[in-house]
Design a protein around this motif. Sequence first.
Motif, PDB file in Angstrom:
ATOM      1  N   LEU A 205       0.983  -1.179  -0.045  1.00  0.00           N
ATOM      2  CA  LEU A 205      -0.033   0.087   0.019  1.00  0.00           C
ATOM      3  C   LEU A 205       0.704   1.336   0.101  1.00  0.00           C
ATOM      4  CD1 LEU A 205      -2.601  -0.869   2.639  1.00  0.00           C
ATOM      5  CD2 LEU A 205      -2.921  -1.199   0.107  1.00  0.00           C
ATOM      6  N   ALA A 206       0.340   2.233  -0.744  1.00  0.00           N
ATOM      7  CA  ALA A 206       1.143   3.539  -0.988  1.00  0.00           C
ATOM      8  C   ALA A 206       0.528   4.330   0.094  1.00  0.00           C
ATOM      9  CB  ALA A 206       1.051   3.852  -2.333  1.00  0.00           C
ATOM     10  N   GLN A 207       1.046   5.829   0.417  1.00  0.00           N
ATOM     11  CA  GLN A 207       0.326   6.751   1.210  1.00  0.00           C
ATOM     12  C   GLN A 207      -1.077   7.036   0.497  1.00  0.00           C
ATOM     13  OE1 GLN A 207       2.007   8.329   4.162  1.00  0.00           O
ATOM     14  NE2 GLN A 207      -0.045   9.267   4.316  1.00  0.00           N
ATOM     15  N   GLY A 208      -1.969   6.842   1.204  1.00  0.00           N
ATOM     16  CA  GLY A 208      -3.379   7.155   0.714  1.00  0.00           C
ATOM     17  C   GLY A 208      -4.084   6.359   0.313  1.00  0.00           C
ATOM     18  N   GLU A 209      -3.408   4.965   0.298  1.00  0.00           N
ATOM     19  CA  GLU A 209      -4.313   4.013  -0.261  1.00  0.00           C
ATOM     20  C   GLU A 209      -5.110   3.260   0.710  1.00  0.00           C
ATOM     21  OE1 GLU A 209      -2.981   1.980  -4.466  1.00  0.00           O
ATOM     22  OE2 GLU A 209      -1.545   1.404  -2.690  1.00  0.00           O
ATOM     23  N   VAL A 210      -6.227   2.653   0.494  1.00  0.00           N
ATOM     24  CA  VAL A 210      -7.237   2.223   1.591  1.00  0.00           C
ATOM     25  C   VAL A 210      -7.565   1.040   1.041  1.00  0.00           C
ATOM     26  CG1 VAL A 210      -9.550   2.659   2.900  1.00  0.00           C
ATOM     27  CG2 VAL A 210      -7.919   4.366   2.214  1.00  0.00           C
ATOM     28  N   VAL A 211      -7.448  -0.207   1.865  1.00  0.00           N
ATOM     29  CA  VAL A 211      -8.085  -1.406   1.551  1.00  0.00           C
ATOM     30  C   VAL A 211      -9.684  -1.157   1.709  1.00  0.00           C
ATOM     31  CG1 VAL A 211      -8.456  -3.608   2.064  1.00  0.00           C
ATOM     32  CG2 VAL A 211      -6.017  -2.992   2.028  1.00  0.00           C
ATOM     33  N   THR A 212     -10.480  -1.517   0.614  1.00  0.00           N
ATOM     34  CA  THR A 212     -11.758  -1.303   0.808  1.00  0.00           C
ATOM     35  C   THR A 212     -12.649  -2.711   0.911  1.00  0.00           C
ATOM     36  OG1 THR A 212     -12.205  -1.378  -1.645  1.00  0.00           O
ATOM     37  CG2 THR A 212     -11.888   0.831  -0.514  1.00  0.00           C
ATOM     38  N   HIS A 213     -12.079  -3.764   0.276  1.00  0.00           N
ATOM     39  CA  HIS A 213     -12.688  -4.939   0.270  1.00  0.00           C
ATOM     40  C   HIS A 213     -11.783  -6.095   0.335  1.00  0.00           C
ATOM     41  CE1 HIS A 213     -16.020  -2.324  -1.126  1.00  0.00           C
ATOM     42  NE2 HIS A 213     -16.731  -3.035  -0.446  1.00  0.00           N
ATOM     43  N   ALA A 214     -12.035  -7.417   0.989  1.00  0.00           N
ATOM     44  CA  ALA A 214     -11.404  -8.703   0.425  1.00  0.00           C
ATOM     45  C   ALA A 214     -12.167  -9.156  -0.473  1.00  0.00           C
ATOM     46  CB  ALA A 214     -10.912  -9.299   1.858  1.00  0.00           C
ATOM     47  N   VAL A 215     -11.744  -9.993  -1.398  1.00  0.00           N
ATOM     48  CA  VAL A 215     -12.636 -10.723  -2.256  1.00  0.00           C
ATOM     49  C   VAL A 215     -11.970 -12.062  -2.253  1.00  0.00           C
ATOM     50  CG1 VAL A 215     -13.434 -10.948  -4.671  1.00  0.00           C
ATOM     51  CG2 VAL A 215     -12.834  -8.611  -3.755  1.00  0.00           C
ATOM     52  N   VAL A 216     -12.722 -12.826  -1.889  1.00  0.00           N
ATOM     53  CA  VAL A 216     -12.378 -14.502  -1.796  1.00  0.00           C
ATOM     54  C   VAL A 216     -13.096 -15.137  -3.076  1.00  0.00           C
ATOM     55  CG1 VAL A 216     -12.147 -16.336  -0.291  1.00  0.00           C
ATOM     56  CG2 VAL A 216     -12.697 -14.199   0.642  1.00  0.00           C
ATOM     57  N   PRO A 217     -12.592 -15.818  -3.842  1.00  0.00           N
ATOM     58  CA  PRO A 217     -13.158 -16.567  -5.054  1.00  0.00           C
ATOM     59  C   PRO A 217     -14.128 -17.666  -4.577  1.00  0.00           C
ATOM     60  CG  PRO A 217     -10.763 -16.618  -5.102  1.00  0.00           C
ATOM     61  CD  PRO A 217     -10.961 -15.987  -3.765  1.00  0.00           C
ATOM     62  N   ARG A 218     -15.135 -17.956  -5.403  1.00  0.00           N
ATOM     63  CA  ARG A 218     -16.136 -19.145  -5.070  1.00  0.00           C
ATOM     64  C   ARG A 218     -15.380 -20.220  -5.007  1.00  0.00           C
ATOM     65  NH1 ARG A 218     -20.043 -22.320  -8.613  1.00  0.00           N
ATOM     66  NH2 ARG A 218     -18.429 -22.078 -10.194  1.00  0.00           N
ATOM     67  N   PRO A 219     -15.721 -20.899  -3.549  1.00  0.00           N
ATOM     68  CA  PRO A 219     -14.854 -22.182  -3.547  1.00  0.00           C
ATOM     69  C   PRO A 219     -15.409 -23.283  -4.684  1.00  0.00           C
ATOM     70  CG  PRO A 219     -16.615 -22.053  -1.989  1.00  0.00           C
ATOM     71  CD  PRO A 219     -16.671 -20.737  -2.881  1.00  0.00           C
ATOM     72  N   GLY A 220     -14.549 -23.762  -5.490  1.00  0.00           N
ATOM     73  CA  GLY A 220     -14.626 -24.701  -6.490  1.00  0.00           C
ATOM     74  C   GLY A 220     -15.376 -26.186  -5.966  1.00  0.00           C
ATOM     75  N   THR A 221     -15.717 -26.963  -6.363  1.00  0.00           N
ATOM     76  CA  THR A 221     -16.113 -28.475  -5.901  1.00  0.00           C
ATOM     77  C   THR A 221     -14.956 -28.976  -5.367  1.00  0.00           C
ATOM     78  OG1 THR A 221     -16.241 -29.129  -8.185  1.00  0.00           O
ATOM     79  CG2 THR A 221     -18.338 -28.874  -6.948  1.00  0.00           C
ATOM     80  N   GLY A 222     -15.135 -29.610  -4.059  1.00  0.00           N
ATOM     81  CA  GLY A 222     -14.177 -30.602  -3.558  1.00  0.00           C
ATOM     82  C   GLY A 222     -13.199 -29.599  -2.764  1.00  0.00           C
ATOM     83  N   ILE A 223     -13.297 -28.425  -2.729  1.00  0.00           N
ATOM     84  CA  ILE A 223     -12.638 -27.619  -1.677  1.00  0.00           C
ATOM     85  C   ILE A 223     -12.564 -27.830  -0.447  1.00  0.00           C
ATOM     86  CG2 ILE A 223     -11.803 -25.093  -0.930  1.00  0.00           C
ATOM     87  CD1 ILE A 223     -10.668 -25.230  -3.456  1.00  0.00           C
TER      88      ILE A 223
END
Lengths: 325, 179
Positions: A204-222
């Motif tokens: 992260l650089a100065q001024g950057e904000v994490v807005t969301h965490a995105v977790v991929p759809r769990p595939g079958t068998g995960i």
Amino acid sequence: MLPTFAYIRAQSLDEAVRQLAADGARIHAGGTDLLGCLRDRVFHADKLVSITALPGLRGIATGRDGALRIGALTTVAEVAGNPTVRERYPGLAQAASEVASPQLRNQGTIGGNLCQRPRCWYFRGEFHCLRKGGTTCYALAGENQYHCILGGSRCYIVHPSDTAPTLLALGASVEVAGPKGRRTVSLDEFYVLPSADIQRETVLAQGEVVTHAVVPRPGTGIRSSYRKVRARGSWDFALAGVALALRFDAGRVVDGRVVLSGAAPVPWRSREAESVIVGSRLEPDVCRRAAVAAMASAVPLKRNGYKVPLFTGVIEEELGKLGRA
Amino acid sequence: MASRRPDHPATAQIRLDLNGEQTTVAFAPHKTLLEVLREDLGLTGTKHGCELGECGTCTVLLDGRPVLSCLVLGVACDGAEVRTVEGMADGPRLHPLQETFADLGAAQCGYCTPGFLLASKALLAANARPSRDEIKEALAGNLCRCTGYLKIYEAVELAAAKMRGDEAEPSEETLYGRP
């Protein structure tokens, strides 16, 4: 007593980014890490920019592509208790439920948990260490029983998060807003080793904000899990932890990730362990070989040699457990 | 007192629902909720402990949830509902948790007690019949160096029973030790 600072409650993401771009500005959300750092003079703030009034950054939703989008202001307790997280990403629910104490889980946010500063007692204490711009790592010759065994160079912190290794195992990324616009950063590329930059833990650089965490759809068998070993029965940071997210087909591991916490200055992906298990059933000898492989390049310090057998045991047990799940 | 920079306003002002009363309070913006409660509102029941998030003695209920008031900025609480140990009794009548903590010796030196009471109150509001493990988990963020925790767990169980209207008495062993 906290040192004095100005306090601004941003009303929009643009305002937050603009305010945070100034030198001496620090982001405030849950505050559990920030206030401790300010009080202990780990770093200084002229101005705190609170993002707590931004409504778009709160809550957990499933997108049309099946990915889970967790707003950065969602508390760790909310992540731990969320029914979708518990059902589809049990490793993440487990990790979130083992973060700190009930009070801190009510206060701390997922964004803050991903971006928290290290817990090295020299960094937090009155030592002008390398990470604070000094010339010495005091842990190297000092009390280093809780420091890293992998990925250290000049600085030997461990990354303190439980949710970061789990999210990394699940292939998550973070959405970031900043002065130059928005970007998405895979957690694979989010954390920074001391060999790359000793004064920051993330890209992260100065001024950057994490807005969301995105977790991929769990595939079958995960299947996913998180195991955390602490020095005491009640809450604490991880001495050793392992996050697993593995995809099985007909009893064999097709692909997946093994990520260690409490091991390295970043959540540590063990490709050595992964290469042992991919294509195999998690029979006892496979789990053992994977655990030994994960520790093959470990370089313990004077007082943390116990971590090598601890990790070996924990990884072996967890792989076996997930294989039988 | 160090001189303030001109861009640091001398005071912040917030409105709280504090133990059921609408309260307005002004204070320096770098003060924590703990400091505002103790120093500006005179409510010294909430104790000042480690300031690190480790001990739990500064626990209050913020919008119903237990939080560590030493790690909350006062200025971030505008419009919030805050419950402290001063708000637990109903006039002269102690809260059942206060009664059982007193009766069972779950408070010894007493410094951790307000935090334990509020964390317990939040637990019982969400779960009228907690198991021993659920009590342990809910109180995992609160340290007590006197009691060894056993009497605290028993006090929570007894208060829960009383609040459900169950017949419940402390065991002889809890009150008097092993014969």
